[in-house]
Design a protein around this motif. Structure first.
Motif, PDB file in Angstrom:
ATOM      1  N   SER A  66       0.821  -1.112  -0.103  1.00 21.25           N
ATOM      2  CA  SER A  66      -0.043  -0.013   0.075  1.00 21.25           C
ATOM      3  C   SER A  66       0.845   1.239  -0.040  1.00 21.25           C
ATOM      4  CB  SER A  66      -0.981   0.062   1.159  1.00 21.25           C
ATOM      5  OG  SER A  66      -0.001   0.137   2.288  1.00 21.25           O
ATOM      6  N   PRO A  67       0.519   2.470  -0.438  1.00 22.16           N
ATOM      7  CA  PRO A  67       1.039   3.592  -0.272  1.00 22.16           C
ATOM      8  C   PRO A  67       1.414   3.900   1.108  1.00 22.16           C
ATOM      9  CG  PRO A  67      -0.668   3.878  -1.788  1.00 22.16           C
ATOM     10  CD  PRO A  67      -0.815   2.739  -1.036  1.00 22.16           C
ATOM     11  N   GLN A  68       0.825   3.628   2.025  1.00 25.88           N
ATOM     12  CA  GLN A  68       0.911   3.734   3.490  1.00 25.88           C
ATOM     13  C   GLN A  68       2.292   2.893   3.799  1.00 25.88           C
ATOM     14  OE1 GLN A  68      -0.431   6.064   5.578  1.00 25.88           O
ATOM     15  NE2 GLN A  68       1.489   5.489   6.695  1.00 25.88           N
ATOM     16  N   GLU A  69       2.507   1.782   3.333  1.00 22.97           N
ATOM     17  CA  GLU A  69       3.639   0.926   3.669  1.00 22.97           C
ATOM     18  C   GLU A  69       5.020   1.725   3.120  1.00 22.97           C
ATOM     19  OE1 GLU A  69       2.345  -3.594   3.712  1.00 22.97           O
ATOM     20  OE2 GLU A  69       1.725  -2.742   2.150  1.00 22.97           O
ATOM     21  N   PHE A  70       4.623   2.309   1.961  1.00 22.83           N
ATOM     22  CA  PHE A  70       5.923   2.816   1.260  1.00 22.83           C
ATOM     23  C   PHE A  70       6.052   4.124   2.382  1.00 22.83           C
ATOM     24  CE2 PHE A  70       5.474   0.341  -2.518  1.00 22.83           C
ATOM     25  CZ  PHE A  70       7.030   0.126  -2.845  1.00 22.83           C
ATOM     26  N   LEU A  71       5.022   4.829   2.509  1.00 15.28           N
ATOM     27  CA  LEU A  71       5.215   6.091   3.189  1.00 15.28           C
ATOM     28  C   LEU A  71       5.811   5.895   4.479  1.00 15.28           C
ATOM     29  CD1 LEU A  71       4.516   9.228   3.500  1.00 15.28           C
ATOM     30  CD2 LEU A  71       2.330   8.334   4.654  1.00 15.28           C
ATOM     31  N   ASP A  72       5.584   4.965   5.273  1.00 14.06           N
ATOM     32  CA  ASP A  72       6.097   4.423   6.321  1.00 14.06           C
ATOM     33  C   ASP A  72       7.747   4.254   6.315  1.00 14.06           C
ATOM     34  OD1 ASP A  72       3.965   4.585   7.831  1.00 14.06           O
ATOM     35  OD2 ASP A  72       3.571   2.266   7.883  1.00 14.06           O
ATOM     36  N   VAL A  73       8.164   3.691   5.325  1.00 13.34           N
ATOM     37  CA  VAL A  73       9.697   3.485   4.947  1.00 13.34           C
ATOM     38  C   VAL A  73      10.372   4.806   4.704  1.00 13.34           C
ATOM     39  CG1 VAL A  73      11.275   2.489   3.409  1.00 13.34           C
ATOM     40  CG2 VAL A  73       9.513   1.015   4.250  1.00 13.34           C
ATOM     41  N   TYR A  74       9.629   5.567   3.878  1.00 11.46           N
ATOM     42  CA  TYR A  74      10.246   6.905   3.504  1.00 11.46           C
ATOM     43  C   TYR A  74      10.298   7.704   4.796  1.00 11.46           C
ATOM     44  CZ  TYR A  74       9.670   5.448  -1.344  1.00 11.46           C
ATOM     45  OH  TYR A  74       9.340   4.879  -2.598  1.00 11.46           O
ATOM     46  N   GLU A  75       9.236   7.771   5.815  1.00  2.99           N
ATOM     47  CA  GLU A  75       9.484   8.637   6.811  1.00  2.99           C
ATOM     48  C   GLU A  75      10.391   8.151   7.960  1.00  2.99           C
ATOM     49  OE1 GLU A  75       4.961  10.574   7.180  1.00  2.99           O
ATOM     50  OE2 GLU A  75       5.262   8.779   7.999  1.00  2.99           O
ATOM     51  N   ARG A  76      10.824   6.688   7.879  1.00  2.00           N
ATOM     52  CA  ARG A  76      11.546   6.419   8.654  1.00  2.00           C
ATOM     53  C   ARG A  76      13.042   6.851   8.456  1.00  2.00           C
ATOM     54  NH1 ARG A  76      14.476   1.730   8.466  1.00  2.00           N
ATOM     55  NH2 ARG A  76      13.231   0.724   6.873  1.00  2.00           N
ATOM     56  N   LEU A  77      13.438   6.472   7.009  1.00  4.55           N
ATOM     57  CA  LEU A  77      14.844   6.798   6.400  1.00  4.55           C
ATOM     58  C   LEU A  77      14.924   8.390   6.738  1.00  4.55           C
ATOM     59  CD1 LEU A  77      14.660   4.697   3.373  1.00  4.55           C
ATOM     60  CD2 LEU A  77      16.050   4.332   5.460  1.00  4.55           C
ATOM     61  N   LEU A  78      13.889   9.116   6.373  1.00  9.26           N
ATOM     62  CA  LEU A  78      14.074  10.820   6.527  1.00  9.26           C
ATOM     63  C   LEU A  78      14.312  10.934   7.916  1.00  9.26           C
ATOM     64  CD1 LEU A  78      11.492  11.794   3.908  1.00  9.26           C
ATOM     65  CD2 LEU A  78      13.717  11.894   3.814  1.00  9.26           C
ATOM     66  N   ALA A  79      13.644  10.502   8.767  1.00 10.16           N
ATOM     67  CA  ALA A  79      13.893  10.735  10.231  1.00 10.16           C
ATOM     68  C   ALA A  79      15.241  10.439  10.942  1.00 10.16           C
ATOM     69  CB  ALA A  79      12.777   9.753  11.004  1.00 10.16           C
ATOM     70  N   GLU A  80      15.777   9.310  10.084  1.00 14.28           N
ATOM     71  CA  GLU A  80      17.179   9.018  10.405  1.00 14.28           C
ATOM     72  C   GLU A  80      18.104  10.068   9.848  1.00 14.28           C
ATOM     73  OE1 GLU A  80      17.443   4.906   8.812  1.00 14.28           O
ATOM     74  OE2 GLU A  80      16.436   3.970  10.221  1.00 14.28           O
ATOM     75  N   ASP A  81      17.851  10.472   8.605  1.00 12.09           N
ATOM     76  CA  ASP A  81      18.664  11.457   7.954  1.00 12.09           C
ATOM     77  C   ASP A  81      17.911  12.131   6.672  1.00 12.09           C
ATOM     78  OD1 ASP A  81      20.590  12.966   6.511  1.00 12.09           O
ATOM     79  OD2 ASP A  81      22.211  11.300   6.347  1.00 12.09           O
ATOM     80  N   ALA A  82      17.593  13.298   7.226  1.00 16.46           N
ATOM     81  CA  ALA A  82      16.666  14.088   6.129  1.00 16.46           C
ATOM     82  C   ALA A  82      17.583  14.579   4.928  1.00 16.46           C
ATOM     83  CB  ALA A  82      15.972  15.182   6.800  1.00 16.46           C
ATOM     84  N   ASP A  83      18.672  14.742   5.068  1.00 21.97           N
ATOM     85  CA  ASP A  83      19.690  15.155   4.035  1.00 21.97           C
ATOM     86  C   ASP A  83      20.269  14.390   3.131  1.00 21.97           C
ATOM     87  OD1 ASP A  83      19.264  17.890   5.015  1.00 21.97           O
ATOM     88  OD2 ASP A  83      20.793  17.538   6.822  1.00 21.97           O
ATOM     89  N   SER A  84      19.923  12.813   3.378  1.00 24.05           N
ATOM     90  CA  SER A  84      20.598  12.072   2.571  1.00 24.05           C
ATOM     91  C   SER A  84      19.648  11.431   1.314  1.00 24.05           C
ATOM     92  CB  SER A  84      21.067  10.611   3.222  1.00 24.05           C
ATOM     93  OG  SER A  84      22.151  11.149   4.110  1.00 24.05           O
ATOM     94  N   PRO A  85      19.963  11.478   0.033  1.00 26.08           N
ATOM     95  CA  PRO A  85      18.847  11.180  -0.897  1.00 26.08           C
ATOM     96  C   PRO A  85      18.559   9.695  -0.803  1.00 26.08           C
ATOM     97  CG  PRO A  85      20.806  12.200  -1.883  1.00 26.08           C
ATOM     98  CD  PRO A  85      21.319  12.016  -0.575  1.00 26.08           C
ATOM     99  N   ILE A  86      17.199   9.525  -1.175  1.00 24.23           N
ATOM    100  CA  ILE A  86      16.778   8.052  -1.260  1.00 24.23           C
ATOM    101  C   ILE A  86      16.554   7.718  -2.834  1.00 24.23           C
ATOM    102  CG2 ILE A  86      14.864   6.594  -0.785  1.00 24.23           C
ATOM    103  CD1 ILE A  86      14.352   8.333   1.767  1.00 24.23           C
ATOM    104  N   ILE A  87      16.614   6.454  -3.332  1.00 27.52           N
ATOM    105  CA  ILE A  87      16.488   6.051  -4.580  1.00 27.52           C
ATOM    106  C   ILE A  87      15.673   4.900  -4.537  1.00 27.52           C
ATOM    107  CG2 ILE A  87      17.041   5.182  -6.836  1.00 27.52           C
ATOM    108  CD1 ILE A  87      19.927   6.474  -6.407  1.00 27.52           C
ATOM    109  N   SER A  88      14.501   4.850  -5.130  1.00 26.50           N
ATOM    110  CA  SER A  88      13.354   3.618  -4.818  1.00 26.50           C
ATOM    111  C   SER A  88      13.226   3.259  -6.189  1.00 26.50           C
ATOM    112  CB  SER A  88      12.173   4.375  -4.176  1.00 26.50           C
ATOM    113  OG  SER A  88      11.352   3.453  -3.689  1.00 26.50           O
ATOM    114  N   ILE A  89      13.801   1.749  -6.254  1.00 28.01           N
ATOM    115  CA  ILE A  89      13.525   1.203  -7.554  1.00 28.01           C
ATOM    116  C   ILE A  89      12.604  -0.098  -7.401  1.00 28.01           C
ATOM    117  CG2 ILE A  89      15.258  -0.004  -9.415  1.00 28.01           C
ATOM    118  CD1 ILE A  89      17.603   1.334  -8.090  1.00 28.01           C
ATOM    119  N   HIS A  90      11.745   0.011  -8.457  1.00 29.21           N
ATOM    120  CA  HIS A  90      10.595  -1.150  -8.404  1.00 29.21           C
ATOM    121  C   HIS A  90      10.203  -1.797  -9.535  1.00 29.21           C
ATOM    122  CE1 HIS A  90      10.281   0.240  -4.149  1.00 29.21           C
ATOM    123  NE2 HIS A  90      10.318   1.450  -4.607  1.00 29.21           N
ATOM    124  N   LEU A  91       9.361  -2.847  -9.253  1.00 28.75           N
ATOM    125  CA  LEU A  91       8.908  -3.903 -10.491  1.00 28.75           C
ATOM    126  C   LEU A  91       8.408  -2.815 -11.553  1.00 28.75           C
ATOM    127  CD1 LEU A  91       8.075  -6.771 -11.277  1.00 28.75           C
ATOM    128  CD2 LEU A  91       6.139  -6.484  -9.749  1.00 28.75           C
TER     129      LEU A  91
END
Length: 284
Positions: A66-91
């Protein structure tokens, strides 16, 4: 700015030990056997899945995160380090709504973020190898731009073929009709599958018998790669003679610098069945 973080989903079929070593964050798809729900690559592994698949009277179903499951992951990573880029690669978005769920999650973020979403237009280790390469570069401190550039080059330089031993699961999944599956089984037809540039599954050819199908895959790969140096990943749902024979021929017929094996996971395996074999070849 910190190191780039890499996110993917379970259909990349990256072994758990590789994900852990490289710090790849994996969002699982779900597999449903009737009322039983499993998290792909987390609460059900390949051996258990294929055992259940061969015993099931009806094909299991799969569902995207679900979008919420992705949102939880993105928010967790941003909470750990808001200044580091994220690349999300999918099916491939042509095969699943997984990428779209990630897009929706990105739009739901309330804070500014540097997240790059990539529709791989591929499946299984066809994009799993790109995720691994991205994570290796991220660990080495490479920039987001360099990682995306390398991803795109690897996408252009890779070819993949799936060899399906039986048409039963394609028929159960609605990919072909019952009559075609019955005739194909009687005639011992072995379809060779690939993905087109848009990420749609296509039948490249259909051969009578496994040996002819293997020979045809070798011929197709020779037309594209010739004697160029290549790296190869072989994949199968379960150990089988067809996969072993294909792997041995690839090693003997090509200028292979490195060859690895991986397992096709439960989501892809739902539609291909337990006797599928695949080759992912990439030029260096």
């Amino acid at each position: 700015m910190g190191k780039v973080r890499i996110v993917t989903d379970s259909t990349a079929d990256i072994p758990a030990e590789v994900r852990e070593r490289l710090g790849i964050v994996m969002v699982p798809l779900k597999v449903l056997f009737g009322e039983e729900t499993y998290l792909d690559a987390l609460t059900i592994d390949g051996d258990r899945f294929y055992e259940k698949l061969t015993q099931a009277s009806a094909l299991p179903t799969t569902s995207q995160p679900s979008p919420q499951e992705f949102l939880d992951v993105y928010e967790r990573l941003l909470a750990e380090d808001a200044d580091s880029p994220i690349i999300s690669i999918h099916l491939s978005s042509a095969l699943s709504g997984t990428y779209q769920s990630a897009v929706i999650a990105h739009s739901m973020l309330e804070q500014d973020s540097d997240i790059t979403l990539i529709d791989s237009k591929s499946a299984s280790y066809g994009f799993g190898m790109r995720v691994v390469k991205a994570a290796e570069m991220a660990q080495a401190g490479e920039s987001k731009e360099r990682i995306i550039e390398a991803h795109d080059k690897l996408q252009r330089d890779t070819q993949l073929y799936f060899l399906v031993d039986t048409l039963e699961y394609l028929q159960k999944g609605g990919r072909i009709g019952k009559a075609s599956a019955l005739i194909g089984s009687i005639l011992n037809i072995k379809p060779i599958l690939s993905l087109d540039p848009t990420g749609v599954v296509i039948a490249v050819d259909k051969m009578r018998g496994s040996k002819k199908a293997i020979a045809r895959i070798i011929e197709l790969l020779k037309q594209e790669f010739g004697d160029e140096p290549v790296n190869v990943t072989m994949a199968w749902a379960q150990s089988n003679e067809t996969g072993r024979e294909l792997g041995e021929l690839v090693k003997s017929q090509f200028n292979v610098q490195e060859i690895d094996w991986t397992t096709i996971g439960s989501v892809i395996g739902t539609h291909t069945g337990p006797a599928v074999s695949a080759v992912f070849m990439r030029r260096l």
